[in-house]
Design a protein around this motif. Structure first.
Motif, PDB file in Angstrom:
ATOM      1  N   THR A 108       0.834  -1.205   0.000  1.00  0.00           N
ATOM      2  CA  THR A 108       0.000   0.000   0.000  1.00  0.00           C
ATOM      3  C   THR A 108       0.864   1.250   0.000  1.00  0.00           C
ATOM      4  O   THR A 108       0.622   2.199  -0.763  1.00  0.00           O
ATOM      5  CB  THR A 108      -0.943  -0.014   1.218  1.00  0.00           C
ATOM      6  OG1 THR A 108      -1.848  -1.111   1.087  1.00  0.00           O
ATOM      7  CG2 THR A 108      -1.733   1.275   1.331  1.00  0.00           C
ATOM      8  N   ASN A 128      -8.041   2.364   0.521  1.00  0.00           N
ATOM      9  CA  ASN A 128      -7.254   1.229   0.996  1.00  0.00           C
ATOM     10  C   ASN A 128      -8.187   0.153   1.527  1.00  0.00           C
ATOM     11  O   ASN A 128      -9.210   0.464   2.158  1.00  0.00           O
ATOM     12  CB  ASN A 128      -6.294   1.665   2.102  1.00  0.00           C
ATOM     13  CG  ASN A 128      -5.262   2.646   1.610  1.00  0.00           C
ATOM     14  OD1 ASN A 128      -4.791   2.558   0.484  1.00  0.00           O
ATOM     15  ND2 ASN A 128      -4.881   3.597   2.456  1.00  0.00           N
ATOM     16  N   VAL A 151      -2.683  -0.769   7.907  1.00  0.00           N
ATOM     17  CA  VAL A 151      -3.366  -0.073   6.809  1.00  0.00           C
ATOM     18  C   VAL A 151      -4.300   1.002   7.363  1.00  0.00           C
ATOM     19  O   VAL A 151      -4.389   2.108   6.819  1.00  0.00           O
ATOM     20  CB  VAL A 151      -4.139  -1.078   5.930  1.00  0.00           C
ATOM     21  CG1 VAL A 151      -5.109  -0.356   4.993  1.00  0.00           C
ATOM     22  CG2 VAL A 151      -3.164  -1.932   5.128  1.00  0.00           C
ATOM     23  N   THR A 155      -3.746   4.910   6.622  1.00  0.00           N
ATOM     24  CA  THR A 155      -4.811   5.641   5.937  1.00  0.00           C
ATOM     25  C   THR A 155      -4.984   7.039   6.502  1.00  0.00           C
ATOM     26  O   THR A 155      -5.026   8.032   5.768  1.00  0.00           O
ATOM     27  CB  THR A 155      -6.141   4.858   6.008  1.00  0.00           C
ATOM     28  OG1 THR A 155      -6.005   3.644   5.267  1.00  0.00           O
ATOM     29  CG2 THR A 155      -7.299   5.662   5.461  1.00  0.00           C
ATOM     30  N   HIS A 156      -5.080   7.152   7.828  1.00  0.00           N
ATOM     31  CA  HIS A 156      -5.279   8.504   8.360  1.00  0.00           C
ATOM     32  C   HIS A 156      -4.010   9.341   8.274  1.00  0.00           C
ATOM     33  O   HIS A 156      -4.072  10.561   8.086  1.00  0.00           O
ATOM     34  CB  HIS A 156      -5.890   8.497   9.772  1.00  0.00           C
ATOM     35  CG  HIS A 156      -5.106   7.837  10.845  1.00  0.00           C
ATOM     36  ND1 HIS A 156      -3.935   8.344  11.351  1.00  0.00           N
ATOM     37  CD2 HIS A 156      -5.366   6.711  11.558  1.00  0.00           C
ATOM     38  CE1 HIS A 156      -3.502   7.570  12.330  1.00  0.00           C
ATOM     39  NE2 HIS A 156      -4.345   6.562  12.470  1.00  0.00           N
ATOM     40  N   ALA A 159      -4.073  10.628   4.748  1.00  0.00           N
ATOM     41  CA  ALA A 159      -5.126  11.629   4.564  1.00  0.00           C
ATOM     42  C   ALA A 159      -4.672  12.996   5.054  1.00  0.00           C
ATOM     43  O   ALA A 159      -4.918  14.018   4.408  1.00  0.00           O
ATOM     44  CB  ALA A 159      -6.395  11.196   5.293  1.00  0.00           C
ATOM     45  N   VAL A 168      -7.887  10.261   1.272  1.00  0.00           N
ATOM     46  CA  VAL A 168      -7.497   8.870   1.520  1.00  0.00           C
ATOM     47  C   VAL A 168      -8.438   8.272   2.561  1.00  0.00           C
ATOM     48  O   VAL A 168      -8.543   8.780   3.684  1.00  0.00           O
ATOM     49  CB  VAL A 168      -6.039   8.766   2.002  1.00  0.00           C
ATOM     50  CG1 VAL A 168      -5.635   7.297   2.135  1.00  0.00           C
ATOM     51  CG2 VAL A 168      -5.092   9.508   1.065  1.00  0.00           C
ATOM     52  N   ASN A 169      -9.115   7.199   2.187  1.00  0.00           N
ATOM     53  CA  ASN A 169     -10.011   6.480   3.090  1.00  0.00           C
ATOM     54  C   ASN A 169      -9.744   4.987   2.992  1.00  0.00           C
ATOM     55  O   ASN A 169      -8.987   4.530   2.131  1.00  0.00           O
ATOM     56  CB  ASN A 169     -11.471   6.768   2.725  1.00  0.00           C
ATOM     57  CG  ASN A 169     -11.863   8.204   2.980  1.00  0.00           C
ATOM     58  OD1 ASN A 169     -11.991   8.632   4.130  1.00  0.00           O
ATOM     59  ND2 ASN A 169     -12.048   8.976   1.912  1.00  0.00           N
ATOM     60  N   ALA A 170     -10.382   4.242   3.865  1.00  0.00           N
ATOM     61  CA  ALA A 170     -10.265   2.780   3.846  1.00  0.00           C
ATOM     62  C   ALA A 170     -11.634   2.154   4.000  1.00  0.00           C
ATOM     63  O   ALA A 170     -12.555   2.755   4.564  1.00  0.00           O
ATOM     64  CB  ALA A 170      -9.341   2.288   4.958  1.00  0.00           C
ATOM     65  N   THR A 216     -12.514  12.097   4.322  1.00  0.00           N
ATOM     66  CA  THR A 216     -11.119  11.659   4.211  1.00  0.00           C
ATOM     67  C   THR A 216     -10.621  11.220   5.587  1.00  0.00           C
ATOM     68  O   THR A 216     -11.110  11.675   6.623  1.00  0.00           O
ATOM     69  CB  THR A 216     -10.223  12.770   3.627  1.00  0.00           C
ATOM     70  OG1 THR A 216      -8.954  12.210   3.249  1.00  0.00           O
ATOM     71  CG2 THR A 216     -10.008  13.912   4.598  1.00  0.00           C
ATOM     72  N   VAL A 219     -12.418   5.135   8.052  1.00  0.00           N
ATOM     73  CA  VAL A 219     -12.504   3.697   7.785  1.00  0.00           C
ATOM     74  C   VAL A 219     -13.982   3.326   7.774  1.00  0.00           C
ATOM     75  O   VAL A 219     -14.680   3.503   8.779  1.00  0.00           O
ATOM     76  CB  VAL A 219     -11.753   2.873   8.833  1.00  0.00           C
ATOM     77  CG1 VAL A 219     -11.871   1.380   8.518  1.00  0.00           C
ATOM     78  CG2 VAL A 219     -10.296   3.286   8.906  1.00  0.00           C
TER      79      VAL A 219
END
Length: 234
Positions: A108, A128, A151, A155-156, A159, A168-170, A216, A219
């Protein structure tokens, strides 16, 4: 035409995501380590495939270069081994640990790094693939759980670090039936939503996050409500 790269796109959740994006009019680069499975994708004008080993830095760089997007609207980091079970911690080797950490977490990172200029140019988005296993576990799932927990944290961090240019999110899938396995009524009814999930459920969530301009660093659990249900064995 909007552009996307989807990793782990040859089968299961990744395949459903890639095909849904094409159906919605996107141009998609499908990446996977399994070249034979990639060849079974319905190749049409808007779908290209490229072999990629997410655990190998040179392979990631080569695949992104071959995709050739100067502007990238969406990167979906979905690739990595799906089977979470490792066996007892006492018998795990470092290679066993890396089996999950390298493709899921390091992969990732590598994909985002290589795609960052094109994502910034398009003010694009990253989705993600985490897992509900990042917050709850079965026995003997150490490497997978750690990778997915990583992950979530990555992700945060991405972001905050890439915003406002890139969101950026998951997604955290729960039980998703990717192979059409026989399921019982109990399997379905233990979910508050009344059924086990499908890859199309995840594809729908990807589409939402791709266009959710004020979302953003989040999760999104897609698990039929199972992380909200308290279960006591009788």
């Amino acid at each position: 035409m909007k552009t996307a790269i989807v990793t782990g796109a040859a089968s299961g959740i990744g395949r459903a995501i890639a095909l849904r994006l094409v159906k919605e009019g996107w141009q998609v680069a499908a990446l996977d380590i399994d070249e034979a499975a990639l060849a079974t994708l319905p190749h049409e004008m808007a779908l290209w495939d490229f072999a990629c080993d997410l655990a190998d830095e040179a392979s990631v760089k080569s695949a992104v270069e071959q995709a050739g997007f100067d502007r990238l609207d969406l990167l979906v980091n979905n690739g990595g081994p799906a089977d979470p079970f490792s066996g007892p911690i006492e018998t795990m080797t470092l290679a066993d640990w890396d089996h999950w950490i390298e493709p899921h977490l390091t992969g990732t990172f590598l994909m985002v790094r290589e795609c960052a200029p094109a994502l910034r140019a398009a003010r694009g988005a990253v989705v993600n693939m985490a897992s509900t296993r990042a917050i709850q576990s079965q026995p003997q799932t150490y490497g997978y759980a750690a990778a997915k927990g990583g992950v979530v944290a990555l992700t945060h961090a991405l972001a905050v670090g890439m915003g406002p240019d890139v969101r950026v999110n998951a997604i955290a899938p729960g039980w998703i039936d990717t192979v059409g396995e026989p399921l019982s009524a109990r399997d379905h009814l233990q979910h508050p939503a009344g059924r086990v999930g499908t890859p199309d459920d995840i594809a729908e969530a990807v589409l939402y996050l791709a266009g959710a301009g004020f979302v953003t660093g989040q999760v999104l659990p897609v698990d039929g409500g199972m992380t909200r249900r308290m279960i006591y064995e009788e």
